[in-house]
Design an enzyme around this catalytic site. Structure first.
Site, PDB file in Angstrom:
ATOM      1  N   ALA A 120       0.810  -1.219   0.000  1.00  0.00           N
ATOM      2  CA  ALA A 120       0.000   0.000   0.000  1.00  0.00           C
ATOM      3  C   ALA A 120       0.839   1.263   0.000  1.00  0.00           C
ATOM      4  O   ALA A 120       1.934   1.305   0.556  1.00  0.00           O
ATOM      5  CB  ALA A 120      -0.907   0.004   1.228  1.00  0.00           C
ATOM      6  N   CYS A 121       0.297   2.290  -0.654  1.00  0.00           N
ATOM      7  CA  CYS A 121       0.864   3.630  -0.529  1.00  0.00           C
ATOM      8  C   CYS A 121      -0.302   4.612  -0.457  1.00  0.00           C
ATOM      9  O   CYS A 121      -1.468   4.199  -0.391  1.00  0.00           O
ATOM     10  CB  CYS A 121       1.812   3.952  -1.683  1.00  0.00           C
ATOM     11  SG  CYS A 121       1.055   4.085  -3.308  1.00  0.00           S
ATOM     12  N   GLY A 122      -0.020   5.877  -0.465  1.00  0.00           N
ATOM     13  CA  GLY A 122      -1.075   6.869  -0.284  1.00  0.00           C
ATOM     14  C   GLY A 122      -2.079   6.880  -1.420  1.00  0.00           C
ATOM     15  O   GLY A 122      -3.289   6.902  -1.206  1.00  0.00           O
TER      16      GLY A 122
END
Lengths: 94, 152
Positions: free
Chosen positions: A9-11
């Protein structure tokens, strides 16, 4: 061995998680570990809470999850990459 | 390459004291050239507040701000070398900051589609020789050619 479900996951779910997903996928393949990688936004992580074994993220995890969380910034900067890879691998082999 | 990197999108000696100023000036540049919508600026600033993009590298601090694809018209990368280092919160950290000299603002249009380009961009950050070049070269045209070549 049961298939591991790895959240990456990232932003935004578009940039850094793309790079990290690819790297984790290659690692798993190299070590012949069966994984399902789900690339998502950090906000979407709770939706996978019941089936994930590991969260690898470039952002602040924000809360506690029932699975381990590994910071993946090293895949972007190269600093400390071997240690992070070893950490991920150890989780995948559990 | 489908992503534009143009001399008009390279800013040398960008003068700002806060990272929001850096982001605003870069977003403005992208908007003026028609690569992003007007909404991109606020979006990228608020995104940076929540999901910081500062990256300490072996050479010096870099930031790779970006935001949701809905704000982008045509994919492009804006590159700015800052006049003075500006603090950005480090990606994945709550508060720790890194003094940033070089900023790659990514205007991305497709999800998951830019793997190759992103990998090569990260390779630049890890390449001290390339980073040294980008810190000093004064000719925008040469910088453009250099970056395009590295991302090819």
């Amino acid at each position: 061995m049961q298939k591991k479900v790895v959240l990456v996951a990232c932003g935004t779910g578009i940039a850094t998680s793309t790079v990290v997903s690819d790297a984790v996928g290659k690692m798993a393949k190299e070590h012949k570990i069966n994984v399902e990688i789900i690339q998502c936004k950090i906000m979407e992580v709770p939706g996978y809470q019941d089936r994930a074994d590991l969260l690898v993220t470039t952002t602040v995890a924000g809360k506690n999850y029932p699975f381990p969380v590994i910071n993946a910034r090293a895949f972007l900067t190269g600093i400390g990459l071997d240690a992070v890879k070893a950490e991920i691998l150890a989780e995948l082999k559990k | 390459m489908e992503i534009t990197i143009d001399e008009n999108l390279i800013i040398l000696g960008l003068d700002a004291s806060k990272n929001e100023d850096v982001l605003a000036q870069m977003a403005q540049t992208l908007h003026q050239q028609g690569y992003v919508k007007e909404s991109y600026k606020d979006a990228v600033i608020s995104r940076e507040r929540v999901f910081a993009t500062g990256l300490p590298t072996e050479s010096y601090g870099v930031a790779i701000p970006h935001t949701d694809i809905v704000h982008v018209t045509e994919p492009a990368i804006c590159v700015a070398r800052l006049k003075n280092p500006v603090d950005f919160v480090i990606m994945g950290e709550e508060e720790a900051t890194v003094p940033v000299n070089l900023v790659f603002m990514l205007a991305m249009k497709e999800q998951h589609a830019q793997l190759d380009l992103l990998q090569k961009l990260m390779a630049i950050l890890q390449d001290q020789e390339a980073m040294g070049y980008l810190a000093l070269e004064a000719d925008k045209h040469k910088i453009k050619t250099f970056v395009i070549d590295k991302l090819k």
